[in-house]
Design a protein around this motif. Structure first.
Motif, PDB file in Angstrom:
ATOM      1  N   UNK B 138      -1.930  -7.739  -0.525  1.00  0.00           N
ATOM      2  CA  UNK B 138      -2.279  -6.339  -0.384  1.00  0.00           C
ATOM      3  C   UNK B 138      -3.232  -5.918  -1.512  1.00  0.00           C
ATOM      4  N   UNK B 139      -4.006  -4.864  -1.265  1.00  0.00           N
ATOM      5  CA  UNK B 139      -4.940  -4.353  -2.271  1.00  0.00           C
ATOM      6  C   UNK B 139      -4.175  -3.821  -3.481  1.00  0.00           C
ATOM      7  N   UNK B 140      -3.129  -3.029  -3.213  1.00  0.00           N
ATOM      8  CA  UNK B 140      -2.361  -2.458  -4.330  1.00  0.00           C
ATOM      9  C   UNK B 140      -1.808  -3.557  -5.235  1.00  0.00           C
ATOM     10  N   UNK B 230      -7.622   8.502  -2.414  1.00  0.00           N
ATOM     11  CA  UNK B 230      -6.734   8.269  -1.272  1.00  0.00           C
ATOM     12  C   UNK B 230      -5.413   7.677  -1.765  1.00  0.00           C
ATOM     13  N   UNK B 231      -4.310   8.111  -1.151  1.00  0.00           N
ATOM     14  CA  UNK B 231      -2.994   7.623  -1.578  1.00  0.00           C
ATOM     15  C   UNK B 231      -2.529   6.495  -0.663  1.00  0.00           C
ATOM     16  N   UNK B 232      -1.606   5.683  -1.160  1.00  0.00           N
ATOM     17  CA  UNK B 232      -0.998   4.621  -0.367  1.00  0.00           C
ATOM     18  C   UNK B 232       0.178   5.241   0.388  1.00  0.00           C
ATOM     19  N   UNK B 233      -0.020   5.404   1.699  1.00  0.00           N
ATOM     20  CA  UNK B 233       0.913   6.179   2.541  1.00  0.00           C
ATOM     21  C   UNK B 233       1.927   5.249   3.204  1.00  0.00           C
ATOM     22  N   UNK B 234       3.176   5.674   3.244  1.00  0.00           N
ATOM     23  CA  UNK B 234       4.205   4.932   3.950  1.00  0.00           C
ATOM     24  C   UNK B 234       4.412   5.532   5.343  1.00  0.00           C
ATOM     25  N   UNK B 235       4.470   4.693   6.362  1.00  0.00           N
ATOM     26  CA  UNK B 235       4.685   5.176   7.726  1.00  0.00           C
ATOM     27  C   UNK B 235       5.922   4.477   8.293  1.00  0.00           C
ATOM     28  N   UNK B 242       7.861  -2.445   6.343  1.00  0.00           N
ATOM     29  CA  UNK B 242       6.916  -1.681   5.517  1.00  0.00           C
ATOM     30  C   UNK B 242       6.102  -2.606   4.608  1.00  0.00           C
ATOM     31  N   UNK B 243       6.559  -3.834   4.440  1.00  0.00           N
ATOM     32  CA  UNK B 243       5.816  -4.809   3.639  1.00  0.00           C
ATOM     33  C   UNK B 243       4.613  -5.362   4.409  1.00  0.00           C
ATOM     34  N   UNK B 244       4.563  -5.114   5.714  1.00  0.00           N
ATOM     35  CA  UNK B 244       3.541  -5.743   6.551  1.00  0.00           C
ATOM     36  C   UNK B 244       2.157  -5.114   6.413  1.00  0.00           C
ATOM     37  N   UNK B 245       2.087  -3.879   5.905  1.00  0.00           N
ATOM     38  CA  UNK B 245       0.805  -3.166   5.928  1.00  0.00           C
ATOM     39  C   UNK B 245       0.698  -2.287   4.693  1.00  0.00           C
ATOM     40  N   UNK B 246      -0.520  -1.806   4.435  1.00  0.00           N
ATOM     41  CA  UNK B 246      -0.726  -0.690   3.515  1.00  0.00           C
ATOM     42  C   UNK B 246      -1.754   0.223   4.165  1.00  0.00           C
ATOM     43  N   UNK B 247      -1.580   1.525   3.998  1.00  0.00           N
ATOM     44  CA  UNK B 247      -2.467   2.521   4.607  1.00  0.00           C
ATOM     45  C   UNK B 247      -2.905   3.481   3.508  1.00  0.00           C
ATOM     46  N   UNK B 248      -4.214   3.655   3.362  1.00  0.00           N
ATOM     47  CA  UNK B 248      -4.737   4.557   2.339  1.00  0.00           C
ATOM     48  C   UNK B 248      -5.423   5.747   2.997  1.00  0.00           C
ATOM     49  N   UNK B 249      -4.988   6.944   2.625  1.00  0.00           N
ATOM     50  CA  UNK B 249      -5.670   8.165   3.082  1.00  0.00           C
ATOM     51  C   UNK B 249      -5.250   9.316   2.174  1.00  0.00           C
TER      52      UNK B 249
END
Lengths: 251, 251
Positions: B138-140, B230-235, B242-249
């Motif tokens: 992940x980027x983070x 942009x923040x790292x958003x949890x969906x 939740x470990x499968x992805x990261x979403x920034x917005x």
């Protein structure tokens, strides 16, 4: 000459180009053996050899000598061999980039499509038009192109809203799916028959209230409605041509 | 059986796995010929064949039959053949992703490094610590790891500031270089001897006023000082874990 001609690079590596491969496999085996001795004497860290498809018979010989695949293109394979323990072999590309276009008209309606491929498994998958970048395509250009292809709606770029990153792409790749807000310049939809099942202007309030719509798309839409997003910034003189790069940030 | 066993996919393609390759090259040629007739009758659009390095002798036979390289990994080559004109062959990864960490301490100083590789050609190249993502990282996580490796500074994630995209990467790849703002949790710098020439906390005002500093880095720093990014958003529930992805917005 009983060795392979090669070109050294600034990182302590050396590269054998297709034009330096001898015609016969026997000569190749003998020259490779001699070359490996020379390269080790010269403290070369990493060897690179490009094998065109027409010379694929050399591949088993290289695997036998310890070379591994690095990357390929249509017409060649690039192989590499680490001669110094721990020497860095830069990884090849692992990512594909997809783009989605968030297009809102003056009636507060969102441009949405349903893809043919998903219509049976996910019949309610109303999503932003978009797709994968073409090779060497900028994000701004790719998202405008995809929206035009899928819906015939012409747009101009507004801002970069956000993106998703995961590692479950086709062929074991990672994927970034980036959403850009676009301003519509036309309103009449004509769908791309080959890929799109249907398309419509979806009232934003209905889209946000619809429990069957994907959470990520709803979040991105909400963010776009509240915030202005990252802009495509020009940095004159930054690279040889302004066409060479795109930079997105908040100005 | 005188044909290659294969598995059809939902896109009208079929895939021959290594375990379905016969032991002899002669049997392969004969089975491939028969299979191509069968696949054409079945209206298969695209054929995929994975060839392990140990079977590389089959590659010239496949090139002769019209197959082209699609992608490779250390131990295999994936080849493909389009049987239906215009059928889509999804492109392989073209992008590498680099990350930079923008770390500002409470004295308004920016964490900067000079890389060993650049110290002769660009002696004043004070830049953000960072590097390439590891495969499937992940980027983070990648940006925190790179800052720690290069400077020993521990950080926590704050926001995604912006990125640059170009098509002049190594091995003809495209590249995204993404900058994240991080909050320092420690202040004492210890450099990574192998890659870093030196590192320091650079007063922000001096960094912005220094005409030898890269324009892109200055722009990114200015943006980070003015905007929250942009923040790292949890969906929750968006993907299986939740470990499968990261979403920034922007939330």
């Amino acid at each position: 000459m009983n060795y392979l001609n090669s070109t050294n690079n600034q990182y302590g590596g050396t590269y054998v180009s297709p034009k330096n491969l001898p015609d016969s496999s026997a000569a190749f085996v003998s020259q490779l053996k001699e070359s490996l001795t020379i390269w080790q004497t010269q403290k070369i860290k990493v060897v690179w050899i490009k094998i065109p498809n027409a010379r694929a018979k050399l591949l088993p010989l290289l695997y036998q000598a310890g070379f591994i695949n690095h990357h390929c293109d249509l017409n060649f394979m690039m192989l590499t061999l680490r001669l110094e323990e721990g020497a860095v072999i830069p990884p090849f590309a692992k990512h594909t980039i997809g783009v989605g276009g968030l297009v809102i008209n003056d009636n507060n309606e969102l441009l949405t499509v349903r893809e043919k491929d998903h219509i049976k498994t996910h019949p309610h998958n109303w999503k932003f038009p978009g797709g994968m970048l073409d090779p060497y395509e900028h994000i701004e250009h790719g998202v405008i192109r995809e929206v035009l292809e899928e819906t015939s709606i012409q747009t101009e770029f507004h801002s970069f809203i956000g993106f998703r990153h995961h590692h479950q792409g086709q062929f074991s790749t990672s994927n970034i799916y980036a959403v850009c807000r676009l301003k519509p310049l036309t309103l009449d939809i004509t769908i791309q028959e080959s890929e799109i099942f249907d398309a419509k202007w979806f009232p934003i309030e209905d889209y946000l209230a619809d429990e069957k719509i994907g959470k990520y798309n709803q979040q991105i839409l909400q963010s776009a409605l509240k915030h202005s997003g990252l802009k495509n910034i020009n940095l004159p003189g930054y690279m040889p041509s302004d066409q060479d790069y795109e930079v997105f940030m908040t100005p």
